[in-house]
Design a protein around this motif. Structure first.
Motif, PDB file in Angstrom:
ATOM      1  N   PRO A 160       0.775  -1.308   0.213  1.00 35.80           N
ATOM      2  CA  PRO A 160       0.224  -0.023   0.094  1.00 35.80           C
ATOM      3  C   PRO A 160       0.869   1.287  -0.051  1.00 35.80           C
ATOM      4  O   PRO A 160       0.496   2.404  -0.737  1.00 35.80           O
ATOM      5  CB  PRO A 160      -0.821  -0.213   1.214  1.00 35.80           C
ATOM      6  CG  PRO A 160      -0.967  -1.814   1.271  1.00 35.80           C
ATOM      7  CD  PRO A 160       0.444  -2.108   1.114  1.00 35.80           C
ATOM      8  N   GLN A 161       2.180   1.210   0.708  1.00 34.42           N
ATOM      9  CA  GLN A 161       2.883   2.577   0.638  1.00 34.42           C
ATOM     10  C   GLN A 161       3.332   2.775  -0.599  1.00 34.42           C
ATOM     11  O   GLN A 161       3.595   3.926  -0.889  1.00 34.42           O
ATOM     12  CB  GLN A 161       3.984   2.127   1.743  1.00 34.42           C
ATOM     13  CG  GLN A 161       3.517   2.175   3.193  1.00 34.42           C
ATOM     14  CD  GLN A 161       2.726   0.967   3.584  1.00 34.42           C
ATOM     15  OE1 GLN A 161       2.766  -0.025   2.990  1.00 34.42           O
ATOM     16  NE2 GLN A 161       1.810   1.045   4.533  1.00 34.42           N
ATOM     17  N   HIS A 169      12.056   6.715   2.751  1.00 30.72           N
ATOM     18  CA  HIS A 169      11.509   5.982   3.944  1.00 30.72           C
ATOM     19  C   HIS A 169      10.888   4.932   3.871  1.00 30.72           C
ATOM     20  O   HIS A 169      10.493   4.049   4.916  1.00 30.72           O
ATOM     21  CB  HIS A 169      10.740   7.171   4.799  1.00 30.72           C
ATOM     22  CG  HIS A 169      11.288   8.517   5.171  1.00 30.72           C
ATOM     23  ND1 HIS A 169      11.930   8.645   6.381  1.00 30.72           N
ATOM     24  CD2 HIS A 169      11.561   9.579   4.592  1.00 30.72           C
ATOM     25  CE1 HIS A 169      12.746   9.781   6.538  1.00 30.72           C
ATOM     26  NE2 HIS A 169      11.941  10.626   5.438  1.00 30.72           N
ATOM     27  N   VAL A 170      10.236   4.619   2.554  1.00 29.78           N
ATOM     28  CA  VAL A 170       9.442   3.529   2.485  1.00 29.78           C
ATOM     29  C   VAL A 170      10.300   2.385   1.871  1.00 29.78           C
ATOM     30  O   VAL A 170      10.978   2.475   0.586  1.00 29.78           O
ATOM     31  CB  VAL A 170       8.266   4.068   1.312  1.00 29.78           C
ATOM     32  CG1 VAL A 170       7.429   2.695   0.795  1.00 29.78           C
ATOM     33  CG2 VAL A 170       7.469   5.206   1.725  1.00 29.78           C
ATOM     34  N   HIS A 171      10.461   1.366   2.408  1.00 20.83           N
ATOM     35  CA  HIS A 171      11.115   0.185   2.179  1.00 20.83           C
ATOM     36  C   HIS A 171      12.488   0.594   1.604  1.00 20.83           C
ATOM     37  O   HIS A 171      13.214   0.259   0.524  1.00 20.83           O
ATOM     38  CB  HIS A 171      10.293  -0.786   0.921  1.00 20.83           C
ATOM     39  CG  HIS A 171       9.182  -1.128   1.192  1.00 20.83           C
ATOM     40  ND1 HIS A 171       8.618  -2.097   2.021  1.00 20.83           N
ATOM     41  CD2 HIS A 171       7.865  -0.942   0.679  1.00 20.83           C
ATOM     42  CE1 HIS A 171       7.465  -2.352   2.218  1.00 20.83           C
ATOM     43  NE2 HIS A 171       6.979  -1.196   1.301  1.00 20.83           N
ATOM     44  N   PRO A 172      13.168   1.177   2.565  1.00 19.99           N
ATOM     45  CA  PRO A 172      14.590   1.775   2.202  1.00 19.99           C
ATOM     46  C   PRO A 172      15.641   0.745   1.810  1.00 19.99           C
ATOM     47  O   PRO A 172      16.400   1.096   1.065  1.00 19.99           O
ATOM     48  CB  PRO A 172      15.276   2.261   3.690  1.00 19.99           C
ATOM     49  CG  PRO A 172      14.259   1.704   4.731  1.00 19.99           C
ATOM     50  CD  PRO A 172      13.027   1.268   3.970  1.00 19.99           C
ATOM     51  N   VAL A 220       4.453   4.328   6.162  1.00 19.56           N
ATOM     52  CA  VAL A 220       5.454   3.221   5.933  1.00 19.56           C
ATOM     53  C   VAL A 220       4.902   2.036   6.473  1.00 19.56           C
ATOM     54  O   VAL A 220       3.932   2.187   7.447  1.00 19.56           O
ATOM     55  CB  VAL A 220       6.897   3.753   6.796  1.00 19.56           C
ATOM     56  CG1 VAL A 220       7.416   4.829   6.085  1.00 19.56           C
ATOM     57  CG2 VAL A 220       6.731   3.894   8.357  1.00 19.56           C
ATOM     58  N   PRO A 221       5.289   0.958   6.221  1.00 23.95           N
ATOM     59  CA  PRO A 221       4.535  -0.360   6.798  1.00 23.95           C
ATOM     60  C   PRO A 221       4.748  -0.482   8.204  1.00 23.95           C
ATOM     61  O   PRO A 221       5.920  -0.018   8.986  1.00 23.95           O
ATOM     62  CB  PRO A 221       5.373  -1.563   5.966  1.00 23.95           C
ATOM     63  CG  PRO A 221       6.062  -0.708   4.785  1.00 23.95           C
ATOM     64  CD  PRO A 221       6.308   0.470   5.011  1.00 23.95           C
ATOM     65  N   LYS A 222       3.737  -1.117   8.730  1.00 26.43           N
ATOM     66  CA  LYS A 222       3.753  -1.413  10.112  1.00 26.43           C
ATOM     67  C   LYS A 222       5.097  -2.451  10.668  1.00 26.43           C
ATOM     68  O   LYS A 222       4.985  -3.325   9.888  1.00 26.43           O
ATOM     69  CB  LYS A 222       2.604  -1.885  10.984  1.00 26.43           C
ATOM     70  CG  LYS A 222       2.280  -2.071  12.259  1.00 26.43           C
ATOM     71  CD  LYS A 222       1.143  -2.478  12.807  1.00 26.43           C
ATOM     72  CE  LYS A 222       0.869  -2.462  14.237  1.00 26.43           C
ATOM     73  NZ  LYS A 222      -0.305  -2.644  14.556  1.00 26.43           N
ATOM     74  N   GLY A 223       5.740  -1.857  11.555  1.00 21.15           N
ATOM     75  CA  GLY A 223       6.955  -2.992  11.895  1.00 21.15           C
ATOM     76  C   GLY A 223       8.163  -2.685  11.154  1.00 21.15           C
ATOM     77  O   GLY A 223       9.078  -3.673  11.102  1.00 21.15           O
ATOM     78  N   GLN A 224       8.254  -1.801   9.957  1.00 24.67           N
ATOM     79  CA  GLN A 224       9.446  -1.678   9.242  1.00 24.67           C
ATOM     80  C   GLN A 224      10.700  -1.171   9.966  1.00 24.67           C
ATOM     81  O   GLN A 224      10.616  -0.478  10.921  1.00 24.67           O
ATOM     82  CB  GLN A 224       9.053  -0.689   8.061  1.00 24.67           C
ATOM     83  CG  GLN A 224      10.362  -0.154   7.303  1.00 24.67           C
ATOM     84  CD  GLN A 224       9.850   0.872   6.234  1.00 24.67           C
ATOM     85  OE1 GLN A 224       9.294   0.459   5.389  1.00 24.67           O
ATOM     86  NE2 GLN A 224      10.403   2.036   6.399  1.00 24.67           N
TER      87      GLN A 224
END
Length: 514
Positions: free
Chosen positions: A321-322, A447-450, A506-510
């Motif tokens: 989703p991010q 910041h998203v899936h770095p 950002v995904p939860k728990g990333q």
């Protein structure tokens, strides 16, 4: 207060990945300043050549090749289609081979068809050539990934916005340069228009080639050296600061999983780099290390070192989703910019025929040139809100500027201004929020899936091109009713951003990237 000396001083660096915590943009001697320069200048040159056709297309080239309005529209769509495909490929290539080589490859591959522009003598030939010239548009992805690899989270939004904004200004510069080169060849060299527009494309070819060679010879892959050694460097830097543990995956998983103490170093699906902790010490060659906590250093090593992707591992990142949020927002902002940039000169010429080809082109150039200020501003504000609001502040900023962009687009479409002051004022206002939105978007992307930044950047960049294609198709089927398409794009921009606004940034728990 901002310290001007940071523009040329050696920056502080992150002790794990050696990313700079300031941008020495006025110091090309410093490696960070040098990479910053080649990031934006390489994309600017690419954008100039990618959009070198529109300034001459609607009058000079159309007359020479006997083009219809539909031929011109189709060539604009085809140019964007090629870039979409290249951006999808460029993202994984950045993660696999490194952004510097991917960047140079895009430039050199796009330089060849640029030099061959003079061989076009028909509408079909124009479309085929513009497809291959569209390779240059894919250089945006390595531009952003390379910049992200050299600048830390506190300034990466500004760095990406500056490199992207200065680069996007190539879309404005081309409206000045191509008519100027053409006019000079006709007036001073005595060439006919039939020959002059063909010769004009040799200029961007030379600039592209020189820039690609320069970045290969003068710049490194990463702040720590070779792309293939990035994991080892992170391990060594942790060890140098007295931190022990097996934390860096090679090749790694692209899903966000916390590392546990039960991982086996001989596991068949993943291998850990082991190392011995040493007494904390200053690492040679980096006198200005930023002071960060041990847990933050571990999170950086675990979650922010890019890993080599496989197709299976990439799918959860692509369809998260991010990533959808980033793609949807960029679909509207950059897609709108591309489509509008292709027709703006023609729109001005229609409403103000006294401007002529050069005059309408000069005013259309302003739209692209405003990227120099407006796109960076979007990234700067993104970085300013980050310390106070975290990644949620960056996301809210993206949707806020998108909403205001939609309002201005609808205003232009509904009023279809026949007064130059009104038209240029509304377009400038729209450009402010549209281009700031581009900068804001790539302020959040790192910041998203770095650990899969190339994939996220590639998918997001490709979505921008998809938006450009969709909007260009709408322009094509509305012929010269340009104002009507403006309000359609405005409505779509508002609707899409409202639909995506509820998704967490950002995904939860990333691990990392927060």
């Amino acid at each position: 207060m901002f310290d001007l000396a940071l523009l040329w001083k050696e920056p502080e660096v992150n002790p794990v990945n050696r990313k700079a915590r300031s941008i020495p943009g006025l110091n090309p001697i410093n490696v960070y300043g040098r990479v910053f320069f080649f990031s934006w200048f390489g994309f600017l040159i690419a954008f100039w050549s990618w959009y070198a056709f529109p300034p001459l297309l609607y009058v000079t080239i159309a007359k020479d090749l006997n083009l219809k309005q539909t031929d011109i529209a189709n060539s604009n769509i085809i140019a964007l289609t090629a870039t979409l495909l290249i951006r999808l490929v460029a993202g994984p290539c950045c993660d696999r081979f490194g952004p510097r080589w991917t960047f140079a490859g895009c430039l050199l591959a796009g330089a060849i068809p640029t030099a061959l522009a003079g061989t076009v003598y028909s509408a079909s030939g124009l479309m085929a050539l513009r497809f291959f010239v569209g390779i240059l548009g894919g250089s945006f992805v390595p531009c952003q990934v390379w910049s992200t690899g050299f600048f830390d989270k506190n300034v990466v939004g500004t760095a990406n916005a500056l490199t992207g904004g200065f680069g996007n200004a190539g879309g404005g510069i081309t409206y000045f340069l191509m008519p100027a080169i053409f006019d000079s060849l006709v007036a001073k060299q005595g060439l006919t228009p039939h020959v002059a527009w063909r010769v004009a494309f040799i200029v961007p070819f030379i600039c592209i080639t020189a820039t690609a060679v320069g970045m290969l010879l003068l710049c490194p892959d990463t702040p720590t050296g070779k792309w293939s050694d990035r994991h080892i460097a992170a391990q060594q830097n942790l060890a140098a600061h007295g931190i022990s543990g097996a934390v860096v995956d090679v090749p790694g998983e692209l899903t966000d999983k916390a590392t546990t103490g039960t991982d086996s170093p001989t596991d068949s699906t993943e291998k850990k780099l082991g190392f011995e902790a040493a007494e904390p010490k200053q690492v040679r060659g980096f006198a200005r290390e930023a002071q960060i906590g041990e847990q933050q250093m571990l999170d950086t090593a675990r979650g922010e070192i890019i890993v080599k992707p496989s197709f299976r591992e990439a799918l959860p990142v692509i369809f998260s989703p991010q990533t959808l949020v980033q793609s949807g927002a960029y679909f509207c902002s950059f897609g709108g910019e591309l489509a509008i940039n292709s027709i703006l000169g023609a729109y001005y010429l229609k409403n103000f025929p006294t401007l002529g080809q050069t005059g309408s082109g000069n005013w259309a150039a302003m739209f692209g040139l405003l990227n120099v200020a407006f796109r960076p501003l979007g990234g700067v504000i993104s970085d300013l809100v980050y310390p106070r609001t975290g990644v949620w502040g960056k996301k809210i900023w993206i949707h806020a500027v998108a909403f205001l962009t939609g309002v201005f687009l609808i205003a232009i479409g509904v009023t279809d201004p026949k007064d130059q002051n009104t038209m240029f004022g509304l377009v400038a206002g729209m450009a402010f929020f549209l281009e700031a939105g581009n900068g804001a978007n790539f302020g959040l992307v790192p910041h998203v899936h770095p650990h899969a930044n190339g994939i996220v950047s590639g998918v997001t960049g490709a979505a921008g091109n998809l938006g450009g294609i969709v909007f260009a198709i709408i322009f094509r089927y509305n012929h010269k009713d340009y104002h009507k398409v403006f309000w359609i794009i405005g409505v779509m921009t508002i609707a899409i951003n409202l639909a995506l606004s509820w998704i967490r940034p950002v995904p939860k728990g990333q691990i990392g990237g927060r």
